[in-house]
Design a protein around this motif. Structure first.
Motif, PDB file in Angstrom:
ATOM      1  N   HIS A  30     -11.878  59.260  31.125  1.00  0.00           N
ATOM      2  CA  HIS A  30     -12.060  60.498  31.695  1.00  0.00           C
ATOM      3  C   HIS A  30     -13.423  61.062  32.284  1.00  0.00           C
ATOM      4  CE1 HIS A  30     -10.150  64.978  31.796  1.00  0.00           C
ATOM      5  NE2 HIS A  30     -11.352  65.062  32.569  1.00  0.00           N
ATOM      6  N   TYR A  67      -5.555  70.765  40.080  1.00  0.00           N
ATOM      7  CA  TYR A  67      -6.288  71.260  38.792  1.00  0.00           C
ATOM      8  C   TYR A  67      -5.858  72.453  38.255  1.00  0.00           C
ATOM      9  CZ  TYR A  67     -10.478  71.371  35.920  1.00  0.00           C
ATOM     10  OH  TYR A  67     -11.342  71.558  35.042  1.00  0.00           O
ATOM     11  N   GLU A 104      -6.330  64.590  36.460  1.00  0.00           N
ATOM     12  CA  GLU A 104      -6.037  65.675  35.280  1.00  0.00           C
ATOM     13  C   GLU A 104      -5.204  67.101  35.781  1.00  0.00           C
ATOM     14  OE1 GLU A 104      -9.295  67.631  33.249  1.00  0.00           O
ATOM     15  OE2 GLU A 104     -10.586  66.909  34.729  1.00  0.00           O
ATOM     16  N   HIS A 119      -5.425  68.217  31.390  1.00  0.00           N
ATOM     17  CA  HIS A 119      -6.432  69.221  31.133  1.00  0.00           C
ATOM     18  C   HIS A 119      -6.010  70.468  30.691  1.00  0.00           C
ATOM     19  CE1 HIS A 119     -10.108  71.859  31.761  1.00  0.00           C
ATOM     20  NE2 HIS A 119      -9.029  72.510  32.066  1.00  0.00           N
ATOM     21  N   HIS A 142      -9.306  67.136  26.183  1.00  0.00           N
ATOM     22  CA  HIS A 142     -10.047  68.084  25.507  1.00  0.00           C
ATOM     23  C   HIS A 142      -9.746  68.591  24.148  1.00  0.00           C
ATOM     24  CE1 HIS A 142     -11.190  67.435  29.676  1.00  0.00           C
ATOM     25  NE2 HIS A 142     -10.384  68.524  30.177  1.00  0.00           N
ATOM     26  N   ASP A 197     -16.123  63.225  29.800  1.00  0.00           N
ATOM     27  CA  ASP A 197     -16.027  63.923  30.768  1.00  0.00           C
ATOM     28  C   ASP A 197     -17.239  64.720  31.401  1.00  0.00           C
ATOM     29  OD1 ASP A 197     -14.559  65.856  32.520  1.00  0.00           O
ATOM     30  OD2 ASP A 197     -13.820  67.280  30.985  1.00  0.00           O
TER      31      ASP A 197
HETATM   32 ZN   LIG Z   1     -10.793  68.922  32.189  1.00  0.00          ZN
END
Ligand SMILES: [Zn+2]
Length: 345
Positions: free
Chosen positions: A21, A123, A164, A196, A225, A295
């Motif tokens: 990612h 997103y 994501e 995400h 995350h 990331d």
């Molecule tokens: Zn993200």
């Protein structure tokens, strides 16, 4: 089976060392919030320079310029460090709303020799267009399926994954709708979904539940995350649901200024703590569904701006993992086998 890259399908065995990612080009300025800063006039227009690196270490979202990668040669040089350290495949999770650019990534893949996999979909809610907000899950799914099967943004460059897909600190209805669309697209195409999650929340539990309830097999879902705080309970719950989890903030270590902290933006964890948590998960037999990455999405994370770059895990974190007693075979599993299992459709 195979993995769709910007240059066409590759076999899973050809993925090699994979960072699961990243962002090669990005425009994350949706997260920029103009406010007065000590000693930094004009945060909306001022470029990242040496004299603000200290402040950005304590508040990385303070300058708009820190949230943008647009220079091809800089990004190419940064990616070549990853290739030189043994990296073969980079998954670019940049979706609609944050500067996705298929043609440039295709050229980047040709010029670096790296496999690049791109993502379909949308997103976080604050970047959704009025059309996205007004769409049904079925309409959103049709768009994502087109991106996977035909091409993105008016090109014939195909996405290899979904996401994501964005989930904010306060989960909004448009984000739930996009997740339902992603579930339909997943079932139609087999593509895995990167989700995400605002890193300081545990919204991954609800996001995973929405996808699973819509018929997605949990092993096609990765909750991203999860490593901004030490939350072993959260991680174990997600793994118990059968999802993948992603440690994707290696290199992001920050004590955030008190004035800048707010719900959904707080202190960043440290790599040593991330490695300890990884060791615990591996020792307790939970190492099969973990993905790793940095990331990279801030200029200050690039070597050009004093950061550790896309090769940080390979160059700096692997020795840390070795020192913590994580075996080489487990490191290979995290960098090669798990990504091949997740991204192969
Ligand atoms: Zn993200």
């Amino acid at each position: 089976m195979s993995v769709q890259t910007v240059l066409g399908p590759i076999r899973r065995e050809d993925m090699g060392v994979t960072t699961a990612h990243e962002h090669i080009f990005i425009e994350l300025t949706a997260f920029f919030e103009e406010r007065p800063l000590r000693d930094i006039p004009d945060p909306a227009t001022r470029p990242v320079t040496m004299d603000v690196l200290g402040q950005l270490a304590r508040d990385p979202y303070a300058l708009r310029d820190n949230l943008r990668f647009d220079d091809f040669e800089t990004q190419k040089r940064e990616l070549l460090y990853f290739a030189r350290a043994g990296g073969r495949t980079i998954v670019d999770a940049t979706t609609i709303g944050i500067g996705r650019d298929p043609e440039r990534l295709r050229r980047m893949s040709r010029e670096t020799g790296l496999h690049i996999v791109m993502g379909a979909g949308y997103y976080v809610g604050s970047t959704h267009s009025p059309e996205v907000r007004a769409s049904t899950p079925e309409q959103l799914a049709a768009n994502m399926v087109r991106e996977l099967n035909e091409g993105m943004d008016g090109t014939d460059v195909r996405a290899g994954i979904i996401g994501e897909i964005g989930v904010s600190e306060v989960f909004d209805e448009s984000e739930r709708n996009v997740l339902r669309g992603a579930a339909i697209a997943q079932r139609e195409t087999g593509a895995p979904i990167h989700v995400h999650i605002n890193p300081w929340t545990v919204n991954g539990l609800e996001a995973a539940r929405i996808l699973i309830d819509a018929g997605v097999s949990p092993d096609r879902v990765c909750i991203d995350h999860i490593d901004m705080e030490n939350r072993v309970d959260y991680i174990e719950k997600l793994l118990d649901m059968g999802c993948y989890v992603e440690f994707d903030n290696f290199g992001k270590e920050s004590y955030i200024d008190r004035e800048a902290r707010r719900p959904g933006y707080s202190n960043f964890n440290y790599d040593t703590a991330r490695v300890e948590l990884l060791k615990h998960l591996i020792d307790t037999g939970r190492g099969n569904k973990i993905l790793l990455s940095c990331d990279v999405c801030l200029k200050t994370l690039l070597r050009t701006y004093g950061g550790w770059g896309y090769d940080h895990i390979l160059v700096n974190v692997l020795p840390m993992m070795d020192e913590a007693g994580i075996k080489a075979s487990d490191i290979d599993r995290l960098l090669i086998d798990n990504p091949a299992n997740f991204f192969d459709k």
